[in-house]
Every structure is written in C-alpha cells, then in structure tokens.
Design an enzyme around this catalytic site. Sequence first.
Site, PDB file in Angstrom:
ATOM      1  N   ASP A  77       0.855  -1.176   0.000  1.00 34.30           N
ATOM      2  CA  ASP A  77       0.000   0.000   0.000  1.00 34.30           C
ATOM      3  C   ASP A  77       0.902   1.241   0.000  1.00 34.30           C
ATOM      4  O   ASP A  77       2.095   1.146   0.313  1.00 34.30           O
ATOM      5  CB  ASP A  77      -0.878  -0.050   1.260  1.00 34.30           C
ATOM      6  CG  ASP A  77      -1.732   1.185   1.439  1.00 34.30           C
ATOM      7  OD1 ASP A  77      -2.339   1.632   0.448  1.00 34.30           O
ATOM      8  OD2 ASP A  77      -1.785   1.707   2.566  1.00 34.30           O
ATOM      9  N   ASP A  79      -0.307   5.057   1.004  1.00 34.23           N
ATOM     10  CA  ASP A  79      -0.557   6.020   2.071  1.00 34.23           C
ATOM     11  C   ASP A  79      -0.470   5.358   3.445  1.00 34.23           C
ATOM     12  O   ASP A  79      -1.083   4.320   3.695  1.00 34.23           O
ATOM     13  CB  ASP A  79      -1.942   6.648   1.908  1.00 34.23           C
ATOM     14  CG  ASP A  79      -2.038   7.512   0.658  1.00 34.23           C
ATOM     15  OD1 ASP A  79      -0.987   7.899   0.118  1.00 34.23           O
ATOM     16  OD2 ASP A  79      -3.172   7.789   0.223  1.00 34.23           O
ATOM     17  N   GLU A  86      -1.502  10.550   4.322  1.00 34.22           N
ATOM     18  CA  GLU A  86      -2.645  10.223   3.486  1.00 34.22           C
ATOM     19  C   GLU A  86      -2.757  11.360   2.469  1.00 34.22           C
ATOM     20  O   GLU A  86      -3.114  12.485   2.814  1.00 34.22           O
ATOM     21  CB  GLU A  86      -3.919  10.109   4.316  1.00 34.22           C
ATOM     22  CG  GLU A  86      -3.934   8.940   5.275  1.00 34.22           C
ATOM     23  CD  GLU A  86      -4.088   7.597   4.560  1.00 34.22           C
ATOM     24  OE1 GLU A  86      -4.763   7.541   3.512  1.00 34.22           O
ATOM     25  OE2 GLU A  86      -3.515   6.606   5.061  1.00 34.22           O
ATOM     26  N   ARG A 122     -14.692  12.074  -0.973  1.00 38.58           N
ATOM     27  CA  ARG A 122     -13.554  12.933  -0.650  1.00 38.58           C
ATOM     28  C   ARG A 122     -13.040  13.674  -1.875  1.00 38.58           C
ATOM     29  O   ARG A 122     -12.724  14.872  -1.815  1.00 38.58           O
ATOM     30  CB  ARG A 122     -12.433  12.092  -0.021  1.00 38.58           C
ATOM     31  CG  ARG A 122     -12.710  11.675   1.413  1.00 38.58           C
ATOM     32  CD  ARG A 122     -11.665  10.713   1.932  1.00 38.58           C
ATOM     33  NE  ARG A 122     -11.845   9.375   1.372  1.00 38.58           N
ATOM     34  CZ  ARG A 122     -10.970   8.380   1.487  1.00 38.58           C
ATOM     35  NH1 ARG A 122      -9.826   8.582   2.126  1.00 38.58           N
ATOM     36  NH2 ARG A 122     -11.209   7.194   0.974  1.00 38.58           N
ATOM     37  N   SER A 166      -2.352   1.311  -4.706  1.00 34.11           N
ATOM     38  CA  SER A 166      -2.856   2.344  -3.810  1.00 34.11           C
ATOM     39  C   SER A 166      -4.283   2.741  -4.134  1.00 34.11           C
ATOM     40  O   SER A 166      -4.657   2.884  -5.301  1.00 34.11           O
ATOM     41  CB  SER A 166      -1.955   3.587  -3.908  1.00 34.11           C
ATOM     42  OG  SER A 166      -2.481   4.655  -3.142  1.00 34.11           O
ATOM     43  N   GLY A 167      -5.056   2.962  -3.076  1.00 31.05           N
ATOM     44  CA  GLY A 167      -6.357   3.584  -3.218  1.00 31.05           C
ATOM     45  C   GLY A 167      -6.230   5.089  -3.363  1.00 31.05           C
ATOM     46  O   GLY A 167      -7.228   5.799  -3.452  1.00 31.05           O
ATOM     47  N   LYS A 211      -6.822  -4.577  -5.326  1.00 30.39           N
ATOM     48  CA  LYS A 211      -5.476  -4.818  -4.812  1.00 30.39           C
ATOM     49  C   LYS A 211      -5.166  -6.317  -4.763  1.00 30.39           C
ATOM     50  O   LYS A 211      -4.097  -6.771  -5.202  1.00 30.39           O
ATOM     51  CB  LYS A 211      -5.323  -4.210  -3.410  1.00 30.39           C
ATOM     52  CG  LYS A 211      -5.277  -2.696  -3.388  1.00 30.39           C
ATOM     53  CD  LYS A 211      -5.048  -2.185  -1.963  1.00 30.39           C
ATOM     54  CE  LYS A 211      -4.892  -0.685  -1.917  1.00 30.39           C
ATOM     55  NZ  LYS A 211      -4.498  -0.195  -0.580  1.00 30.39           N
ATOM     56  N   ASP A 234      -1.921  -0.944   5.889  1.00 28.43           N
ATOM     57  CA  ASP A 234      -2.323  -0.473   7.211  1.00 28.43           C
ATOM     58  C   ASP A 234      -3.824  -0.373   7.412  1.00 28.43           C
ATOM     59  O   ASP A 234      -4.292  -0.271   8.538  1.00 28.43           O
ATOM     60  CB  ASP A 234      -1.711   0.909   7.484  1.00 28.43           C
ATOM     61  CG  ASP A 234      -2.340   1.985   6.600  1.00 28.43           C
ATOM     62  OD1 ASP A 234      -2.924   2.938   7.147  1.00 28.43           O
ATOM     63  OD2 ASP A 234      -2.273   1.867   5.366  1.00 28.43           O
ATOM     64  N   ASN A 237      -8.869  -1.609   3.600  1.00 25.95           N
ATOM     65  CA  ASN A 237      -8.874  -1.965   2.185  1.00 25.95           C
ATOM     66  C   ASN A 237      -7.618  -2.734   1.766  1.00 25.95           C
ATOM     67  O   ASN A 237      -7.480  -3.121   0.603  1.00 25.95           O
ATOM     68  CB  ASN A 237      -9.059  -0.721   1.299  1.00 25.95           C
ATOM     69  CG  ASN A 237      -7.854   0.193   1.303  1.00 25.95           C
ATOM     70  OD1 ASN A 237      -7.194   0.366   2.321  1.00 25.95           O
ATOM     71  ND2 ASN A 237      -7.572   0.812   0.173  1.00 25.95           N
TER      72      ASN A 237
END
Length: 278
Positions: A77, A79, A86, A122, A166-167, A211, A234, A237
Amino acid sequence: MPHALILQHTDLKQCDLSILDQLPLGKPTECRHSLRFPVAADFTLPQSVADKLAQQQIDFAVLPDLAFADLGLIVSDMDSTLITIECVDEIAAGVGLKNQVAEITERSMRGELDFEQSLRQRVALLAGLNENVLQQVYDQVLQLSPGAEFLLAKCHAHNVPFMLVSGGFTFFTERLQQQLGFAYQYANILDIQNGKLTGNLLGGIIDAQAKARLLRQHAEQLGIPMERTLAMGDGANDIPMIEAAGFGIAYRAKPKTQSHADACINFGGLERIRYWFR
C-alpha cells in the site's frame, strides 16, 4: 517448511527475554537487531509471552523460515505504509477541508465506510483545486516511511519485484516509481481539466478487491506461487491482499487489519520486512 519465531528491536540485548525460557525454542541466530528461534511448524506463541514482548516494544512473529531472496513479489500500500501521509487529506488542506476529509479517511481505513463511496466523496470535495497543489504535496509534505529506502534497496539487491498498489492517486505512485525504481504501480486517476481538479475520477477504482486481484495477477504472470508473495498495508482496504499473500504484514495498522495479518510491525520501520526473513 521449518518455521521461526523472529524478534525485532533496536537493542534486544537491553530487553528482558527470560519469558522465552519456558518455550520449546531452538538455538537462535542473530542478524541486525533481530533474533530467529527455530520452532515447530505448529508452534503458537502464548498470549502472555506476546504481551510481555509488546510491552517492551518488540516486534515479533512466527513465520515460515524463508530467505528474503526467495520472495517472488512484494506488494505494498502507499498512504501510511510506504509513505507517512494520506495524500487525499493533504490535498484537501489546499481547500481548507483537511479535517473534514481526514475524518472520512479515518473511518474508511477502520472499515466503517465503503471504500469507493468514501473515496468519491472525498475527491468531490477537491473540485476546483489547482493541480499545482498536487506537486506541492509531493515536494513539501510527502515523506517516505522509515526504512522504505532500505527495503527497496534490498529488493533491488535480491531481485525481488516490488509493486505499489494504492487507493490513492497515480500522480503520487508514478513519481514514487520514478524516484525509487520499483517495478509496478497502480492507483486511481484524478480527472484534471484546464489545470484544475474536477472532483471526479477516471477509469476503474483501485479498491480492496482490485489490490488482491493485482497481487494474484502479477504472481501468475511472474510464475510465482502465492506462498512466496508478501503484501503489506495499514487499512481495511488492504485486508484482502494481506489475506491472499503468502506473507501478510500489517504496518502501523488499524486493529482490524492487524487481526488478519501474519505479522505486525508496530514499533519499527519498513526495514523490518527484510528481517522477517533470512
């Protein structure tokens, strides 16, 4: 396959390890702030021992005794894992909405909100923001997590492919790939028109299932059994890829994520990924 109990701490000689005397452990080997004890494949660390180790800020795990060079793929991941921030929260600071966006991010990471819905919510708040803010975040705010450069150097030295999933956003994953030289990167694409964010995303969403799918896809393409893959993250997701990988690592993670991992790094940096292995 043989297994090992691995302890990691910056100064193990100053730690009280007498509680280990009651356990059926083999003779340990030492390597850069780590101790490896051979154990039986069905060995389970008693909770009382785990608590004592955690009280001393020792990261520990019971894992198959594999050499780092035998890993075929590491997936990370971005962030709050490879980097300390983030990104969407820091971008939101440019429109005075950091606290509002960070609250949504936190709930999403804990698994309380649907990831795609929360991400689109967001990003919508960023509509109208000048794209120059993205570069400012990269140059002035983004920092690599402790041990990140060390881990990537070891991946290069041992020919272990590294993939960032990554999201977050490709603006950052692409630049990190250029900076650090890893093999693969995937993230979400911000829609930018006339130099401003539209508040929309382009293409499919990199969410939890994406992912895990990318992990399996690249393992298959590389001809690597899943037992030789490692995934680290972390947030909620990251759980599907952590569960799918041969080695699932929770890094400074939420409790829900830790409960699905094979090993947790709560006190050290990403260099500890290297020393979970021979």
